[in-house]
Design an enzyme around this catalytic site. Sequence first.
Site, PDB file in Angstrom:
ATOM      1  N   CYS A   7       0.719  -1.232   0.147  1.00  0.00           N
ATOM      2  CA  CYS A   7       0.025  -0.067  -0.034  1.00  0.00           C
ATOM      3  C   CYS A   7       0.832   1.193  -0.001  1.00  0.00           C
ATOM      4  O   CYS A   7       0.449   2.484  -0.236  1.00  0.00           O
ATOM      5  CB  CYS A   7      -1.093   0.034   1.249  1.00  0.00           C
ATOM      6  SG  CYS A   7      -2.060  -1.214   1.069  1.00  0.00           S
ATOM      7  N   PHE A  59      -9.758  -5.500  -1.098  1.00  0.00           N
ATOM      8  CA  PHE A  59      -8.936  -5.120  -2.199  1.00  0.00           C
ATOM      9  C   PHE A  59      -9.697  -5.197  -3.490  1.00  0.00           C
ATOM     10  O   PHE A  59     -10.602  -5.783  -3.861  1.00  0.00           O
ATOM     11  CB  PHE A  59      -7.899  -6.311  -2.551  1.00  0.00           C
ATOM     12  CG  PHE A  59      -6.754  -6.006  -1.154  1.00  0.00           C
ATOM     13  CD1 PHE A  59      -6.371  -4.786  -0.427  1.00  0.00           C
ATOM     14  CD2 PHE A  59      -6.027  -7.172  -0.648  1.00  0.00           C
ATOM     15  CE1 PHE A  59      -5.745  -4.536   0.631  1.00  0.00           C
ATOM     16  CE2 PHE A  59      -5.036  -6.864   0.129  1.00  0.00           C
ATOM     17  CZ  PHE A  59      -5.018  -5.688   0.830  1.00  0.00           C
ATOM     18  N   HIS A 148      -4.049   7.284   2.486  1.00  0.00           N
ATOM     19  CA  HIS A 148      -4.234   6.028   1.939  1.00  0.00           C
ATOM     20  C   HIS A 148      -5.435   5.502   2.780  1.00  0.00           C
ATOM     21  O   HIS A 148      -5.266   5.086   3.887  1.00  0.00           O
ATOM     22  CB  HIS A 148      -2.976   5.060   1.905  1.00  0.00           C
ATOM     23  CG  HIS A 148      -3.283   3.708   1.460  1.00  0.00           C
ATOM     24  ND1 HIS A 148      -3.665   3.524   0.180  1.00  0.00           N
ATOM     25  CD2 HIS A 148      -3.328   2.768   2.285  1.00  0.00           C
ATOM     26  CE1 HIS A 148      -3.715   2.033   0.086  1.00  0.00           C
ATOM     27  NE2 HIS A 148      -3.642   1.428   1.299  1.00  0.00           N
ATOM     28  N   ASN A 181      -9.500  -1.051  -1.750  1.00  0.00           N
ATOM     29  CA  ASN A 181      -7.981  -0.757  -1.514  1.00  0.00           C
ATOM     30  C   ASN A 181      -7.191  -1.418  -2.696  1.00  0.00           C
ATOM     31  O   ASN A 181      -7.239  -2.386  -2.727  1.00  0.00           O
ATOM     32  CB  ASN A 181      -7.325  -1.399   0.011  1.00  0.00           C
ATOM     33  CG  ASN A 181      -6.162  -1.213   0.024  1.00  0.00           C
ATOM     34  OD1 ASN A 181      -5.439  -0.734  -0.579  1.00  0.00           O
ATOM     35  ND2 ASN A 181      -5.759  -1.345   1.488  1.00  0.00           N
TER      36      ASN A 181
END
Length: 230
Positions: A7, A59, A148, A181
């Site tokens: 990430c 994800f 993030h 994500n």
Amino acid sequence: MLHFNGCGAGSASLRLAKDLAENNRGARVLVACVELTITLFRGPDEEDCFDTLISQALFGDGAGAVIVGADAQHPAERPLFEMVSVSQAIIPETKHLLNMRLGNNGIDGNISTQLPSLAADNIEKCLLDAFAPLGIRVAWNDLFWAVHPGSRVILDNIDRALGLEPEMLVASRTVVTEYGNMLGATVIFVLDEERRRMEEKGVGAHKWGVMVGFGPGFTVETMVLLSTGD
């Protein structure tokens, strides 16, 4: 090429591009982040635990690109954000909390449920380290934010730790809700969403901002941004 940065790859690549652009007169650096997390997707296995199942739900795939340079040539170039100051931190004794490995079922991720509180506990010190070289004092609610969005829970914990107003992390929340994500590419989506919101609100809502990326290690990449008004 930056591999296995998870990430934090988006923030790390922008930091590297900043160094290249500032030390090579006239350079323009293309940062391209591509993440194919579909390779992690699989059916459940009897060896699974909650930590290994998080990645299956959270994800998503994504790709984004940014051009980075120094000494913009006006009016042909219109910079969106200036990357002013950068800091990196590796939180001790945390490498077991966030990792990827090759197993019998392909690539597996182990994402500890401790990460949201860990990010919140360390975020303020990382921010202070990034702002220290600038010699300025800011209130966290006077910044624009490009964090993030590892997960909604991480954003909730950062909100509480810094006492942020509800709208401060809207760009991050919008991206994780719509796309999930996307590992390193996610922060580019967040920057683009923040740019779009600034255009809607008009220039000057917040001059100073901060970008934060999280990665395996557990690492924190923090970058002070300045809105150019363009």
